[in-house]
Design a protein around this motif. Structure first.
Motif, PDB file in Angstrom:
ATOM      1  N   ASP A   1      -2.840 -32.991  20.613  1.00 53.07           N
ATOM      2  CA  ASP A   1      -3.387 -31.643  20.427  1.00 53.07           C
ATOM      3  C   ASP A   1      -4.851 -31.706  20.832  1.00 53.07           C
ATOM      4  O   ASP A   1      -5.718 -32.068  20.035  1.00 53.07           O
TER       5      ASP A   1
ATOM      6  N   ALA B   1      -1.498 -27.851  12.330  1.00 59.17           N
ATOM      7  CA  ALA B   1      -1.895 -28.977  11.483  1.00 59.17           C
ATOM      8  C   ALA B   1      -1.764 -28.645  10.003  1.00 59.17           C
ATOM      9  O   ALA B   1      -1.707 -29.546   9.174  1.00 59.17           O
TER      10      ALA B   1
ATOM     11  N   GLY C   1      -7.307 -29.292  18.841  1.00 62.75           N
ATOM     12  CA  GLY C   1      -7.480 -29.701  17.451  1.00 62.75           C
ATOM     13  C   GLY C   1      -7.906 -31.149  17.297  1.00 62.75           C
ATOM     14  O   GLY C   1      -8.144 -31.606  16.185  1.00 62.75           O
ATOM     15  N   ASP C   2      -7.983 -31.886  18.399  1.00 62.49           N
ATOM     16  CA  ASP C   2      -8.314 -33.312  18.412  1.00 62.49           C
ATOM     17  C   ASP C   2      -7.433 -34.082  17.430  1.00 62.49           C
ATOM     18  O   ASP C   2      -7.898 -34.908  16.653  1.00 62.49           O
ATOM     19  N   ARG C   3      -6.136 -33.782  17.473  1.00 63.65           N
ATOM     20  CA  ARG C   3      -5.154 -34.445  16.619  1.00 63.65           C
ATOM     21  C   ARG C   3      -4.479 -35.546  17.422  1.00 63.65           C
ATOM     22  O   ARG C   3      -4.175 -35.365  18.595  1.00 63.65           O
TER      23      ARG C   3
ATOM     24  N   VAL D   1      -3.700 -38.523  21.981  1.00 62.53           N
ATOM     25  CA  VAL D   1      -4.132 -37.193  21.553  1.00 62.53           C
ATOM     26  C   VAL D   1      -3.093 -36.195  22.037  1.00 62.53           C
ATOM     27  O   VAL D   1      -2.958 -35.960  23.228  1.00 62.53           O
TER      28      VAL D   1
ATOM     29  N   GLN E   1       3.472 -30.127  15.999  1.00 58.73           N
ATOM     30  CA  GLN E   1       2.684 -30.272  17.218  1.00 58.73           C
ATOM     31  C   GLN E   1       1.587 -29.224  17.329  1.00 58.73           C
ATOM     32  O   GLN E   1       0.524 -29.490  17.865  1.00 58.73           O
TER      33      GLN E   1
ATOM     34  N   PRO F   1       3.979 -34.848  12.310  1.00 58.13           N
ATOM     35  CA  PRO F   1       3.237 -33.613  12.054  1.00 58.13           C
ATOM     36  C   PRO F   1       3.613 -32.562  13.097  1.00 58.13           C
ATOM     37  O   PRO F   1       3.944 -32.894  14.226  1.00 58.13           O
TER      38      PRO F   1
ATOM     39  N   SER G   1      -0.011 -41.976  11.954  1.00 57.03           N
ATOM     40  CA  SER G   1      -0.687 -40.684  11.974  1.00 57.03           C
ATOM     41  C   SER G   1      -1.715 -40.653  10.850  1.00 57.03           C
ATOM     42  O   SER G   1      -1.422 -41.089   9.735  1.00 57.03           O
ATOM     43  N   ASP G   2      -2.895 -40.103  11.130  1.00 51.54           N
ATOM     44  CA  ASP G   2      -3.876 -39.956  10.057  1.00 51.54           C
ATOM     45  C   ASP G   2      -3.602 -38.701   9.227  1.00 51.54           C
ATOM     46  O   ASP G   2      -4.250 -38.469   8.218  1.00 51.54           O
ATOM     47  N   GLU G   3      -2.611 -37.905   9.630  1.00 53.59           N
ATOM     48  CA  GLU G   3      -2.256 -36.694   8.887  1.00 53.59           C
ATOM     49  C   GLU G   3      -1.208 -36.973   7.814  1.00 53.59           C
ATOM     50  O   GLU G   3      -1.063 -36.183   6.887  1.00 53.59           O
TER      51      GLU G   3
END
Length: 172
Positions: free
Chosen positions: A104, A143, A107-109, A102, A140, A138, A11-13
């Motif tokens: 989300d 964010a 949100g492009d998450r 993807v 769902q 993260p 995840s980039d988060e």
């Protein structure tokens, strides 16, 4: 004996979130999507997509959780295809191939998956399966909601800090 694909998902988060999955090569993308949602406790009724990706994580071909009505023989090669119509083995053909999941759409998450291995099915295991799970996924829908993930260093320092301010501990 069928083949098993090993994927690492990041995840980039949250840098501390990692999942390693072993998935049958003949599993549909829709079943893979449901498996991931189940593992992460996500709602699998939300609109989501997988994208084939290049080495720079740029989105290429899209595979949607809902049929968008383009059919399998759409003239446009890049027209979205329903996940239920695609097997992993049809789109993943070599090591290090990448998918973007993807979860989300607004949100492009997303999560980032890379094929790390392919091997023969091992007796005694049920597939698909989670091989490694580190950290919480993260949220769902939100964010901004923080995860409780800490790096190994932070966890060790928490243990070390337990002694800070403890007068009964003699550090000599």
């Amino acid at each position: 004996m069928s083949m098993i694909f090993g994927f690492r998902m990041l995840s980039d988060e949250d840098d501390n979130f990692i999942r390693d999955y072993e998935i049958p090569y003949d599993m549909t993308l829709k079943d893979f999507y449901r498996f991931i949602c189940g593992d992460l406790n996500y709602n699998d009724k939300e609109m989501s997509s997988f994208f084939l990706s290049n080495d720079n994580w740029e989105k290429l071909k899209e595979f949607t959780s809902e049929d968008m009505g383009f059919g399998n023989d759409a003239e446009d090669e890049l027209a979205p295809v329903a996940m239920e119509n695609v097997l992993l083995g049809q789109i993943i053909r070599k090591q290090k191939e990448r998918l973007i999941f993807v979860f989300d759409m607004l949100g492009d998450r997303a999560f980032f998956l890379e094929l790390t291995q392919s091997k023969k099915r091992e007796d005694g295991y049920e597939y698909p399966r989670v091989v490694l799970a580190n950290g919480d996924a993260p949220d769902q829908y939100d964010a901004t909601k923080p995860t409780n993930n800490k790096s190994i260093f932070e966890e060790m320092m928490d243990d070390f800090n337990d002694f800070e301010g403890d007068d009964s501990y003699d550090d000599e």
